[in-house]
Design a protein around this motif. Structure first.
Motif, mmCIF file in Angstrom:
data_model
loop_
_atom_site.group_PDB
_atom_site.id
_atom_site.type_symbol
_atom_site.label_atom_id
_atom_site.label_comp_id
_atom_site.label_asym_id
_atom_site.label_seq_id
_atom_site.Cartn_x
_atom_site.Cartn_y
_atom_site.Cartn_z
ATOM 1 N N ASN A 26 0.836 -1.206 0.000
ATOM 2 C CA ASN A 26 0.000 0.000 0.000
ATOM 3 C C ASN A 26 0.869 1.253 0.000
ATOM 4 O OD1 ASN A 26 -2.615 1.353 0.182
ATOM 5 N ND2 ASN A 26 -1.942 1.919 2.232
ATOM 6 N N SER A 27 1.936 1.243 0.787
ATOM 7 C CA SER A 27 2.847 2.392 0.836
ATOM 8 C C SER A 27 3.523 2.621 -0.502
ATOM 9 C CB SER A 27 3.896 2.194 1.935
ATOM 10 O OG SER A 27 3.278 2.153 3.199
ATOM 11 N N VAL A 28 3.883 1.537 -1.181
ATOM 12 C CA VAL A 28 4.475 1.675 -2.514
ATOM 13 C C VAL A 28 3.432 2.257 -3.467
ATOM 14 C CG1 VAL A 28 5.365 0.393 -4.516
ATOM 15 C CG2 VAL A 28 6.225 -0.126 -2.225
ATOM 16 N N GLY A 29 2.209 1.736 -3.391
ATOM 17 C CA GLY A 29 1.141 2.211 -4.273
ATOM 18 C C GLY A 29 0.809 3.679 -4.086
ATOM 19 N N THR A 30 0.890 4.157 -2.852
ATOM 20 C CA THR A 30 0.585 5.559 -2.575
ATOM 21 C C THR A 30 1.836 6.430 -2.572
ATOM 22 O OG1 THR A 30 0.710 5.197 -0.172
ATOM 23 C CG2 THR A 30 -1.468 4.991 -1.208
ATOM 24 N N ARG A 31 2.980 5.795 -2.824
ATOM 25 C CA ARG A 31 4.285 6.485 -2.883
ATOM 26 C C ARG A 31 4.598 7.219 -1.576
ATOM 27 N NH1 ARG A 31 6.363 6.996 -8.198
ATOM 28 N NH2 ARG A 31 7.320 8.977 -7.645
ATOM 29 N N ASN A 32 4.266 6.562 -0.450
ATOM 30 C CA ASN A 32 4.484 7.142 0.863
ATOM 31 C C ASN A 32 5.739 6.523 1.483
ATOM 32 O OD1 ASN A 32 4.431 7.843 3.618
ATOM 33 N ND2 ASN A 32 2.200 8.021 3.594
ATOM 34 N N HIS A 33 6.869 7.192 1.319
ATOM 35 C CA HIS A 33 8.147 6.667 1.782
ATOM 36 C C HIS A 33 8.190 6.516 3.292
ATOM 37 C CE1 HIS A 33 12.480 6.967 2.891
ATOM 38 N NE2 HIS A 33 12.523 5.993 1.994
ATOM 39 N N SER A 34 7.607 7.432 4.007
ATOM 40 C CA SER A 34 7.643 7.388 5.467
ATOM 41 C C SER A 34 6.985 6.119 6.010
ATOM 42 C CB SER A 34 6.958 8.634 6.040
ATOM 43 O OG SER A 34 6.938 8.572 7.438
ATOM 44 N N THR A 35 5.767 5.826 5.553
ATOM 45 C CA THR A 35 5.110 4.611 6.047
ATOM 46 C C THR A 35 5.789 3.357 5.498
ATOM 47 O OG1 THR A 35 3.438 4.646 4.288
ATOM 48 C CG2 THR A 35 2.872 5.732 6.371
ATOM 49 N N TYR A 36 6.313 3.446 4.296
ATOM 50 C CA TYR A 36 7.051 2.326 3.703
ATOM 51 C C TYR A 36 8.197 1.911 4.607
ATOM 52 C CZ TYR A 36 10.393 0.242 0.329
ATOM 53 O OH TYR A 36 11.303 -0.558 -0.324
ATOM 54 N N THR A 37 9.017 2.869 5.028
ATOM 55 C CA THR A 37 10.159 2.503 5.875
ATOM 56 C C THR A 37 9.695 2.000 7.244
ATOM 57 O OG1 THR A 37 10.464 4.817 6.533
ATOM 58 C CG2 THR A 37 11.833 4.007 4.732
ATOM 59 N N GLU A 38 8.612 2.533 7.762
ATOM 60 C CA GLU A 38 8.080 2.043 9.036
ATOM 61 C C GLU A 38 7.642 0.590 8.928
ATOM 62 O OE1 GLU A 38 5.013 4.589 10.642
ATOM 63 O OE2 GLU A 38 6.217 6.382 10.222
ATOM 64 N N TRP A 39 6.905 0.263 7.856
ATOM 65 C CA TRP A 39 6.407 -1.107 7.690
ATOM 66 C C TRP A 39 7.539 -2.069 7.361
ATOM 67 C CZ3 TRP A 39 2.353 -1.706 10.221
ATOM 68 C CH2 TRP A 39 1.292 -0.813 10.182
ATOM 69 N N VAL A 40 8.505 -1.638 6.562
ATOM 70 C CA VAL A 40 9.653 -2.501 6.267
ATOM 71 C C VAL A 40 10.425 -2.800 7.556
ATOM 72 C CG1 VAL A 40 11.897 -2.625 5.105
ATOM 73 C CG2 VAL A 40 9.890 -1.860 3.839
ATOM 74 N N HIS A 41 10.596 -1.773 8.388
ATOM 75 C CA HIS A 41 11.290 -1.970 9.662
ATOM 76 C C HIS A 41 10.510 -2.957 10.543
ATOM 77 C CE1 HIS A 41 13.957 -1.018 12.978
ATOM 78 N NE2 HIS A 41 12.874 -0.947 13.750
ATOM 79 N N ALA A 42 9.202 -2.826 10.573
ATOM 80 C CA ALA A 42 8.377 -3.750 11.358
ATOM 81 C C ALA A 42 8.507 -5.178 10.837
ATOM 82 C CB ALA A 42 6.920 -3.303 11.314
ATOM 83 N N LEU A 43 8.531 -5.330 9.522
ATOM 84 C CA LEU A 43 8.679 -6.666 8.933
ATOM 85 C C LEU A 43 10.035 -7.269 9.255
ATOM 86 C CD1 LEU A 43 7.620 -8.953 7.100
ATOM 87 C CD2 LEU A 43 8.586 -7.705 5.161
ATOM 88 N N LYS A 44 11.055 -6.458 9.311
ATOM 89 C CA LYS A 44 12.426 -6.945 9.499
ATOM 90 C C LYS A 44 12.590 -7.761 10.781
ATOM 91 C CE LYS A 44 15.573 -3.986 10.590
ATOM 92 N NZ LYS A 44 16.470 -2.834 10.545
ATOM 93 N N GLY A 45 11.838 -7.463 11.821
ATOM 94 C CA GLY A 45 11.958 -8.190 13.077
ATOM 95 C C GLY A 45 11.475 -9.625 12.996
#
Length: 108
Positions: A26-45
């Motif tokens: 969704n973040s990629v689709g809306t081009r929202n870098h801020s939420t993208y990095t937040e969700w990627v960080h959450a996934l990383k754990g």
């Protein structure tokens, strides 16, 4: 090890991963870098907890890419993360599959 507990860990990894991948997409689709990095960080754990280091690496790469890389290659990076997630999940699922009898193969 207790196969039931391991199966529960894998199920949690899968359900949380699918949810987080949806947020990332969704973040990629809306081009929202801020939420993208937040969700990627959450996934990383999640993959770090189960030893899926290639997925951790893909998440780190996505986090460190910056906004220009995100805008240019966000969909490709998401695809890589998704592929690493699927590979990790398949490898984890193999851990709980019953061993095949000698001379027999596991069903695919």
């Amino acid at each position: 090890h207790d196969p039931t507990k391991l199966a529960n860990v894998i199920d949690t990894f899968e359900s949380e991963g699918v949810l987080l991948l949806g947020h990332i997409a969704n973040s990629v689709g809306t081009r929202n870098h801020s939420t993208y990095t937040e969700w990627v960080h959450a996934l990383k754990g999640n993959p770090a907890n189960v030893g899926a280091m290639q997925l951790v690496s893909a998440c780190r790469k996505a986090e460190s890419g910056g906004v220009v890389v995100f805008r240019r290659d966000g969909a490709a990076v998401l695809q890589e993360i998704h592929e690493r997630f699927n590979a990790a999940l398949a490898a984890l699922r193999e851990l709980i599959q019953p061993a095949a009898a000698p001379g027999r193969t596991r069903p695919s």
